[in-house]
Scaffold this active site. Structure first.
Site, PDB file in Angstrom:
ATOM      1  N   SER A  30      -9.733  -5.258  -4.117  1.00 44.77           N
ATOM      2  CA  SER A  30      -9.073  -3.946  -4.146  1.00 44.77           C
ATOM      3  C   SER A  30      -8.091  -3.819  -2.985  1.00 44.77           C
ATOM      4  O   SER A  30      -6.990  -3.287  -3.127  1.00 44.77           O
ATOM      5  CB  SER A  30     -10.114  -2.832  -4.077  1.00 44.77           C
ATOM      6  OG  SER A  30     -10.771  -2.864  -2.839  1.00 44.77           O
TER       7      SER A  30
ATOM      8  N   ARG B 181      -4.260  -3.360  -4.055  1.00 50.75           N
ATOM      9  CA  ARG B 181      -3.702  -2.038  -3.813  1.00 50.75           C
ATOM     10  C   ARG B 181      -2.340  -2.163  -3.125  1.00 50.75           C
ATOM     11  O   ARG B 181      -1.348  -1.576  -3.568  1.00 50.75           O
ATOM     12  CB  ARG B 181      -4.643  -1.209  -2.960  1.00 50.75           C
ATOM     13  CG  ARG B 181      -4.090   0.182  -2.666  1.00 50.75           C
ATOM     14  CD  ARG B 181      -4.970   0.986  -1.747  1.00 50.75           C
ATOM     15  NE  ARG B 181      -6.315   1.120  -2.299  1.00 50.75           N
ATOM     16  CZ  ARG B 181      -7.379   0.531  -1.804  1.00 50.75           C
ATOM     17  NH1 ARG B 181      -7.264  -0.211  -0.723  1.00 50.75           N
ATOM     18  NH2 ARG B 181      -8.558   0.693  -2.350  1.00 50.75           N
TER      19      ARG B 181
ATOM     20  N   ASN C 126       1.281  -1.405  -5.085  1.00 47.22           N
ATOM     21  CA  ASN C 126       2.180  -0.360  -4.608  1.00 47.22           C
ATOM     22  C   ASN C 126       3.550  -0.910  -4.262  1.00 47.22           C
ATOM     23  O   ASN C 126       4.579  -0.343  -4.629  1.00 47.22           O
ATOM     24  CB  ASN C 126       1.578   0.329  -3.384  1.00 47.22           C
ATOM     25  CG  ASN C 126       0.675   1.468  -3.787  1.00 47.22           C
ATOM     26  OD1 ASN C 126       1.132   2.516  -4.172  1.00 47.22           O
ATOM     27  ND2 ASN C 126      -0.629   1.228  -3.703  1.00 47.22           N
TER      28      ASN C 126
END
Lengths: 258, 157
Positions: free
Chosen positions: A194, A198, A202
């Site tokens: 994660s 992440r 992004n």
């Protein structure tokens, strides 16, 4: 990756071209030279700046560079002290390097999308992807390193037996050992995945939107790219911050003995 | 998105970065921060002490000032009193002197009046005797009327 293929024309080709790294080597041993180059350069920028500040650091009136460095150091230190209650010579500097490095890598996003690739083309580089954090290798390199530290500290603080106990006996007690282990493994492995995804997601999405904006007619571009860039200033800082804070939190969890 | 050897390169880079930060960046900056914190704390303490000292000094100055004022007032009062006394004294002295002069003058006058009276009386008695002599002429014998003349003289004087 079709690194050697001729890029198709049109919008699709433009996008693909922008998202293709400058690579060398085959299979697993492929190296993304642009990612490595920019991340090393940015890391060097960080180190040179901060070492210069640290070298001349005085307890008297600080200069602008020292002031800036101290601001960041205090900010990171506060974050670390807030969530990590042990003593560690590693975690705070680790958090500082993560924050600044990730921020700098994200910052490459704000450089006009075509600027560096065009320069690269002029000196004979077919592809150039300038934002290292849009490369999964870069984000996973950090998150996996952090994961290794989590495992290392878990074993170091709790002892091999304590760590094994935690993996096997929580949360449902000794009668559910396989299930516990499965749950724990998922929980632990989710952390680096994660963390890495992440940041990557992004930045990749942000860069993609910059590329899409760049496809529009020039007289529309500013109206879209300006707000997106301003918004992105927030995003890059936020993502760097999140990466840093989660690292601190994970490591403090690893230090906690149940 | 391919995971490949770049990952290893990035991990090495990251490790080196963290290592350098740990060794050369974090400790000196932290130390500087700590030292500055200490300095500021000391400075604040010194400022507090200075303030306290100033307050004490001001208090003392106030007390001293009040004392000085009281003393000055006392001195002025004394001087006033002394001046009044002096004026009174000189007034008294002047009055006495005046009275003395007046008394002396009066005595002088009295004395002169007395002398004038005496002289006048002598002249009157002489005149009266002369007049009587004129009237009586022959009949008056000095020896014979010695007693009468003496008596008359006595009555006039």
């Amino acid at each position: 990756m079709a690194t050697e293929a001729h890029s198709p024309e049109g919008a699709t080709g433009y996008i693909i071209h922008h998202l293709t790294p400058l690579a060398t080597g085959e299979g697993f041993w492929t190296l993304h030279l642009d990612t490595l180059f920019f991340s090393v350069v940015l890391g060097a920028v960080f180190l040179v700046l901060f070492m210069k500040a640290a070298e001349k650091a005085t307890s008297g009136v600080p200069g602008p560079l020292q002031n800036f460095a101290e601001m960041l150091v205090e900010f990171v230190d506060t974050q670390v002290k807030d969530s990590f209650h042990g003593r560690s010579a590693l975690i705070a500097p680790l958090a500082l390097s993560i924050f600044v490095w990730v921020w700098l890598m994200n910052f490459m996003d704000l450089i006009p999308v075509d600027l560096l690739p065009s320069i690269g083309k002029a000196v004979g580089l077919g592809y150039l992807r300038v934002v290292p954090s849009t490369d999964l290798n870069a984000t996973f390199a950090m998150s996996i390193s952090v994961f290794a530290l989590i495992i290392f500290y878990s074993i170091k603080v709790k002892g091999p037996i304590g760590f094994a106990k935690e993996m096997l006996l929580t949360p449902f007690g000794p009668w559910m050992i396989p299930f516990n282990l499965l749950l724990k493994l998922v929980e632990e492995i989710a952390k680096p995945i994660s963390l890495g995804l992440r940041l990557f997601g992004n930045m990749y999405a942000g860069e993609l939107i910059f590329i899409l904006i760049a496809l529009l007619p020039w007289y529309i571009q500013p109206a879209l790219s300006l707000p997106w860039a301003i918004f992105h200033i927030l995003i890059i800082t936020l993502q760097a911050f999140i990466f840093m804070v989660l690292t601190i939190v994970y490591l403090s969890l690893a230090h906690e003995d149940h | 998105m391919s995971i490949n050897a770049t990952l290893l390169g990035q991990m090495i880079t990251f490790a080196l970065l963290v290592l350098f930060t740990m060794k050369y960046v974090w400790p000196p900056l932290m130390q500087a921060l700590e030292e500055r914190k200490k300095k500021i704390a000391e400075g604040l303490a010194a400022a507090d002490k200075g303030k306290q000292d100033l307050e004490n000094a001001e208090k003392r100055a106030k007390v001293l000032l009040k004392e000085a004022k009281d003393q000055a007032a006392e001195i002025v009062n004394l001087a006033q009193k002394r001046a009044n006394d002096l004026v009174d004294e000189s007034k008294d002295a002047a009055k006495q002197e005046g009275e003395r002069i007046v008394a002396a003058a009066k005595a002088e006058t009295d004395r002169e009046v007395q002398a004038a009276k005496e002289g006048l009386r002598k002249q009157v008695s002489t005149l009266a005797i002369a007049a009587a002599e004129q009237i009586l002429k022959t009949e008056v014998d000095q020896n014979k009327h010695k007693e009468v003349l003496k008596d008359l003289k006595k009555q006039l004087g």
